[in-house]
Design an enzyme around this catalytic site. Sequence first.
Site, mmCIF file in Angstrom:
data_model
loop_
_atom_site.group_PDB
_atom_site.id
_atom_site.type_symbol
_atom_site.label_atom_id
_atom_site.label_comp_id
_atom_site.label_asym_id
_atom_site.label_seq_id
_atom_site.Cartn_x
_atom_site.Cartn_y
_atom_site.Cartn_z
ATOM 1 N N HIS A 166 0.833 -1.217 0.000
ATOM 2 C CA HIS A 166 0.000 0.000 0.000
ATOM 3 C C HIS A 166 0.868 1.268 0.000
ATOM 4 O O HIS A 166 0.411 2.321 0.431
ATOM 5 C CB HIS A 166 -0.944 0.044 1.203
ATOM 6 C CG HIS A 166 -1.662 -1.237 1.478
ATOM 7 N ND1 HIS A 166 -2.930 -1.510 1.004
ATOM 8 C CD2 HIS A 166 -1.270 -2.341 2.167
ATOM 9 C CE1 HIS A 166 -3.295 -2.720 1.401
ATOM 10 N NE2 HIS A 166 -2.304 -3.252 2.101
ATOM 11 N N SER A 287 15.058 22.068 -15.276
ATOM 12 C CA SER A 287 13.903 22.933 -15.456
ATOM 13 C C SER A 287 14.411 24.284 -15.939
ATOM 14 O O SER A 287 15.469 24.750 -15.514
ATOM 15 C CB SER A 287 13.166 23.107 -14.126
ATOM 16 O OG SER A 287 12.428 24.315 -14.143
ATOM 17 N N LYS A 293 16.208 21.850 -10.029
ATOM 18 C CA LYS A 293 15.471 20.656 -10.443
ATOM 19 C C LYS A 293 16.277 19.708 -11.310
ATOM 20 O O LYS A 293 17.083 20.103 -12.136
ATOM 21 C CB LYS A 293 14.223 21.064 -11.232
ATOM 22 C CG LYS A 293 13.216 21.788 -10.381
ATOM 23 C CD LYS A 293 12.172 20.870 -9.827
ATOM 24 C CE LYS A 293 11.261 20.416 -10.951
ATOM 25 N NZ LYS A 293 9.974 19.993 -10.473
ATOM 26 N N GLU A 300 9.406 9.139 -16.312
ATOM 27 C CA GLU A 300 8.000 9.535 -16.476
ATOM 28 C C GLU A 300 7.460 9.066 -17.819
ATOM 29 O O GLU A 300 6.329 8.590 -17.925
ATOM 30 C CB GLU A 300 7.867 11.053 -16.363
ATOM 31 C CG GLU A 300 8.188 11.586 -14.979
ATOM 32 C CD GLU A 300 8.345 13.096 -15.003
ATOM 33 O OE1 GLU A 300 7.343 13.788 -14.793
ATOM 34 O OE2 GLU A 300 9.453 13.591 -15.246
#
Length: 471
Positions: A166, A287, A293, A300
Amino acid sequence: MSDASTTPSAANAMWGGRFAAGPDAIMQAINASIGFDQRLYAQDIRGSRAHAAMLAAQGILTPKDAEAIGEGLLTVLSEIEAGDFPFRVELEDIHMNVEARLKDLIGEPAGRLHTARSRNDQVAVDFRLWVRDQCDAAITGIEALMQAFVAQAEAGAGWVMPGFTHLQTAQPVTWGHHMLAYVEMLARDRSRFADARARMNECPLGAAALAGTSFPIDRHMTAAALGFDRPTANSLDSVSDRDFALEFLSASAICAMHLSRFAEELVIWSSAQFRFVRLSDRWTTGSSIMPQKKNPDAAELLRAKLGRVLGAAVALFTVMKGLPLTYSKDMQEDKEQVFDAADTLMLGLAAMTGMVADMQANRDALAASAASGFSTATDLADWLVRELGLPFREAHHVTGTLVAMAEAQGCDLPDLTLADMQTVHPGIRPDVFAVLGVENSVRSRTSYGGTAPDNVRAQVARWKEHLGMTA
Ligand code: ARG
């Protein structure tokens, strides 16, 4: 679409005998597949060469014509590979483009190549050859990724990390064990492609349009020449079956799903909140506005790519659903889906292999996280069962009370005093602390398939041997 689609030609040279006029420009646009099926050129030429050689061996073609056809097809092949082949949309597809060019090159004998054959069995054999190659490519790509995971497992066979259910801390596990979980998944993926390959390895060439042919062809000869195990046994099935493509897409979707799951773990693990892994600069982006970043873009995208692959599978299942036997033009819609899924899968496997090879586990962060969240509560309950003879349900209850106590004190289980613990159960002894440490916890999980470092090392050795990674 090329200009040709807007200027309908006269009737098609290949099948236009009964046609007075050429097709409407829009008809040509919807009908032609040359824009994508040119990818089958090598398979098409290979199939045609095998067919011509067989026709000659059976006395259906003269040796001279067969020779001219075979040589001419090689010329067509080299023209296409040189990139200067004039693909013509009015010739619809790869099959007719190749044959028309063959006619330019060798003249009349070119028209004899299509004896005892139809585009229906031709496209079926071309596409099978192509998908069969992709099964081999997928297997190779999967093995490379398995090796990258095994190398990670070997480096960190005993590193502790939290295991989750979970996405909540469950029990401590080892890094190596987590890596090898993906090796198991990928091994199943590999076997799915191998199974699909074995099943599709029958040759439909010679089924002709749908009914077979009255010419004395030798289908065993063409099957062998093209590396198939045998010819397909039913001509109707031969030209209407696209199960092989569906199996490829299904296996691809499952594999892409596995990539997506690890990609998601990478996205979570590489975040500042987790810091379980560092992804290399080679697989991340910056970024344009936030200088700090480092975005896990490749992960992704891999998380997302399953959408495309599964979409292709759904698309082709939907095309095939309810199609009466045998060939229908609907089936021309098979190729773009399979091409895109195959490209996506191969790219995804390569990207994941690079990312896994480069990623660096943050051992300290993994260990710190493994020790938090009462991850050894099960070890404590097991100790109460083993050492004090408590029934597991009661041990579970006692442990739960101790977890609540630790939570109230803002500490972890090993930080509780013995005196505190004894208020919950007087039988608890000082040696309980040994099982509250994560290292001991993982070392104790020696059941077959468990996370103990020794188990992981044994599995790593097995996989290294299996994957040819031993020097
Ligand atoms: N381009 C066609 C396809 O991909 C080839 C087969 C055409 N057969 C036919 N009977 N029109 O399906």
